[in-house]
Write a protein that holds these residues in place. Structure first.
Motif, short mmCIF file in Angstrom:
data_model
loop_
_atom_site.label_atom_id
_atom_site.label_comp_id
_atom_site.label_asym_id
_atom_site.label_seq_id
_atom_site.Cartn_x
_atom_site.Cartn_y
_atom_site.Cartn_z
N LYS A 1 -5.16 3.39 6.58
CA LYS A 1 -4.98 2.18 7.38
C LYS A 1 -6.17 1.24 7.20
O LYS A 1 -6.00 0.02 7.03
CB LYS A 1 -4.83 2.55 8.85
N LEU B 1 3.57 -2.48 5.77
CA LEU B 1 3.72 -2.63 7.22
C LEU B 1 3.01 -3.88 7.71
O LEU B 1 3.56 -4.66 8.50
CB LEU B 1 3.14 -1.39 7.91
N LEU C 1 -3.94 9.09 9.30
CA LEU C 1 -3.55 7.70 9.08
C LEU C 1 -4.74 6.76 9.02
O LEU C 1 -4.65 5.66 8.46
CB LEU C 1 -2.62 7.25 10.22
N LYS D 1 0.36 6.34 1.17
CA LYS D 1 0.04 5.99 2.55
C LYS D 1 -0.64 4.64 2.64
O LYS D 1 -0.38 3.87 3.58
CB LYS D 1 -0.84 7.08 3.18
N GLN E 1 4.42 -5.75 11.08
CA GLN E 1 3.23 -6.05 11.89
C GLN E 1 2.51 -7.31 11.40
O GLN E 1 1.32 -7.48 11.63
CB GLN E 1 2.28 -4.85 11.87
N TYR F 1 0.92 1.11 4.57
CA TYR F 1 0.26 0.16 5.46
C TYR F 1 0.23 -1.25 4.89
O TYR F 1 0.35 -2.23 5.65
CB TYR F 1 -1.15 0.63 5.82
N GLU G 1 4.60 2.61 12.96
CA GLU G 1 3.87 3.37 11.95
C GLU G 1 4.50 4.73 11.72
O GLU G 1 4.56 5.22 10.59
CB GLU G 1 2.40 3.51 12.37
N CYS H 1 1.56 -0.49 18.13
CA CYS H 1 2.54 -0.47 17.04
C CYS H 1 2.66 0.91 16.41
O CYS H 1 3.13 1.05 15.27
CB CYS H 1 2.18 -1.50 15.98
#
Length: 562
Positions: free
Chosen positions: A259, A109, A255, A102, A114, A106, A66, A62
């Protein structure tokens, strides 16, 4: 950097990650290789078998999404802050959790694009949670590091990244070796959940000792301690977030920390983020039993009243579907409730090699040479099995291709042993100078691993001249077939089972010869045959050019007519 340059950089980044994604393909499992013969049966090679067992590391699949989300959240060249997060009631963290754009990226996301993937990760997490948290706690590390395996592999023991990192914790082979994870043709301990977890715990401990900061430690786990060490010195910073704001770290490493933080925030309070109907996996539970080399998943399943698929799931570090041939013993994982019965059944386990057949339909342009190469079997065998008198093949015709199969049975309780219970299939071989396991395996058309298993050898090199080997070859298993390859090393004849078909020279001249033919039966010896035909054993050996007293069931002897 100009706006055009930024667009170009972002385009190249997306192109790079897209190529990473497209370089991996979906794969499937292969249960075992128990039907591979010494000559080969046309199945997959050992290297091919291992390849089909590995799967793409799901977190990598994925990355394109991202990159799009990162573009919307802003590139990493801006100065940004990292603020502490206030956890919900009854939710505590032992890993430092901070919030910034950031991390929010996530969180969004995982809840949207996701969502399905993250739900699978949550479901798998409980399979490993008790084991991983126990190891982390005993080492004095944050138990929240459990979720590092989530973003590394999606809790998949067979995950493999584009850079060939493998397992729950995605160890490269060199780093795995540094932390005592063995990788050879038989075993890849990066795929062992407990051993790889212990290696990861030790590695994370070492990283924290060096950097004294968990954000830097996990960034070093991804990007390498040398990279983090050099970056801190180069930019004179002391924390991950300041270092991430520099044009230095790879995007993957930048990331990585946000994450992980987003993943553990949701995993520790899933209902708050809309994950309300997760079918969580049962914790991993297993027992172990010590077995010898070369034992297949099928055999292990038999003694433990389990299935081949279940044994495979427990022992995914075994690359070839069997215990290593280069170790005298190996602890295999089996259902916990089956340990005692497996120990009881182990001494009763017996394996026999027999012959099976597959059908090959001849395609236009195929020759005996190309077909024999495909199935890794010699042309003469294919000719004799199919009663072919020439090498010409008709398109569309069908050939029978022989291959060795292994069947496993349990000797009845109270039996005096495998040899007694299966004396009909027992063949004894006295090792001569120059013999090797591979040579003997080719002579009798059996896999080398079976000779090791049958005789309790430590490995394929642990034989000596004069030693006697026991082999269990089920000649009766092919009695209904037209022909069978005779393994008599002195003659290499073809034994005729049914009328018609290929005849060897002895049989062709039988009517006008002073000799008669005798098919050796189970239990026969040169002495019993000599008594039956009023001949001495030395005469029989002379008539048949035998150099030893060893004869095998199924072989054909030439005897003077009485």
């Amino acid at each position: 950097m100009t706006s055009i340059s930024k667009i170009l950089v972002k385009s190249l980044i997306v192109l790079f990650f897209t190529s990473v994604l497209s370089s991996c393909s979906n794969t499937t499992y292969l249960a075992n290789n128990s039907d591979l013969s010494a000559e080969g049966s046309g199945e997959l090679s050992e290297s091919e078998m291992d390849n089909v067992q590995l799967e793409n590391a799901e977190p990598q699949k994925c990355l394109a999404e991202e990159m799009t989300a990162l573009d919307q959240a802003g590139l990493w060249d801006e100065k940004f802050s990292a603020n502490n997060i206030t956890p919900s009631d009854n939710i505590t963290y032992d890993f430092p959790v901070t919030m910034n754009s950031k991390v929010n990226m996530y969180l969004n996301l995982f809840q949207n694009q996701q969502r399905e993937q993250f739900g699978r990760w949550l479901a798998k997490s409980t399979r490993y949670q008790p084991m991983v948290e126990k190891e982390l706690e005993e080492a004095g590390l944050p138990k929240d590091l459990l979720y590092l395996a989530m973003i590394e592999s999606g809790y998949n023991q067979l995950a493999c990244s584009s850079s060939k990192a493998v397992g729950l914790w995605q160890f490269m082979q060199a780093t795995g070796k540094q932390y005592d994870l063995k990788v050879d043709k038989y075993v890849d301990e990066r795929r062992d959940p407990l051993k790889s977890t212990r290696a990861a715990v030790t590695y994370l401990s070492d990283l924290y000792k060096e950097f004294n900061d968990w954000h830097l430690a996990v960034a070093a786990y991804n990007g390498g301690p040398g990279t983090i060490r050099s970056g801190l010195a180069k930019f004179n910073v002391d924390n991950f977030w300041d270092l991430a704001g520099k044009k230095y770290l790879s995007l993957e490493t930048k990331l990585y920390v946000p994450k992980l933080i987003a993943a553990l925030i949701i995993a520790k309070d899933p209902e708050k983020y809309g994950f309300t109907e997760i079918a969580y996996s049962k914790p991993l539970r297993y027992g172990t039993i010590t077995v010898g080399p070369g034992m297949s998943f099928e055999a292990i399943a038999l003694i433990s009243n389990s299935t081949t698929e279940e044994i495979q799931r427990f022992n995914q570090e075994l690359r070839l579907g069997k215990t290593p041939l280069n170790r005298p013993q190996y602890k295999v994982k089996i259902p916990k409730e089956s340990v005692e019965i497996a120990k009881s059944n182990l001494s009763r386990l017996h394996s026999i090699v027999s012959t099976g057949y597959k059908t090959h339909k001849v395609k236009r342009g195929e020759t005996l040479s190309s077909i024999s190469k495909k199935y890794r079997i010699n042309k003469t065998t294919i000719q004799k099995v199919n009663d072919l008198h020439s090498g010409t093949l008709a398109s569309g015709s069908k050939l029978r291709i022989p291959y060795s199969t292994i069947t496993y049975q349990l000797v009845p309780e109270g039996s005096t042993g495998a040899a007694a219970a299966y004396k009909d299939s027992l063949v004894l071989h006295r090792i001569k100078k120059g013999d090797t396991i591979s040579k003997i395996a080719r002579q009798y058309h059996v896999p080398p691993a079976m000779i090791v298993t049958w005789n309790g050898l430590e490995n394929t090199n642990s034989i000596r001249a004069g030693q006697q080997l026991a082999l269990y070859i089920d000649n009766g298993g092919i009695k209904n077939e037209k022909t069978a390859v005779n393994t008599d090393s002195s003659k290499k004849n073809i034994k005729i089972i049914a009328s018609g078909g290929y005849k060897n020279k002895l049989q062709q001249s039988e009517t006008d010869s002073p000799y008669q033919l005798y098919n050796v039966k189970h239990g026969d010896s040169l002495w019993t045959i000599s008594r039956k035909f009023s001949a001495s054993t030395s005469e029989i050996k002379k008539w048949n050019s035998l150099t030893s007293d060893l004869i095998q069931p199924g072989s054909v002897l030439k005897l003077k007519k009485v």
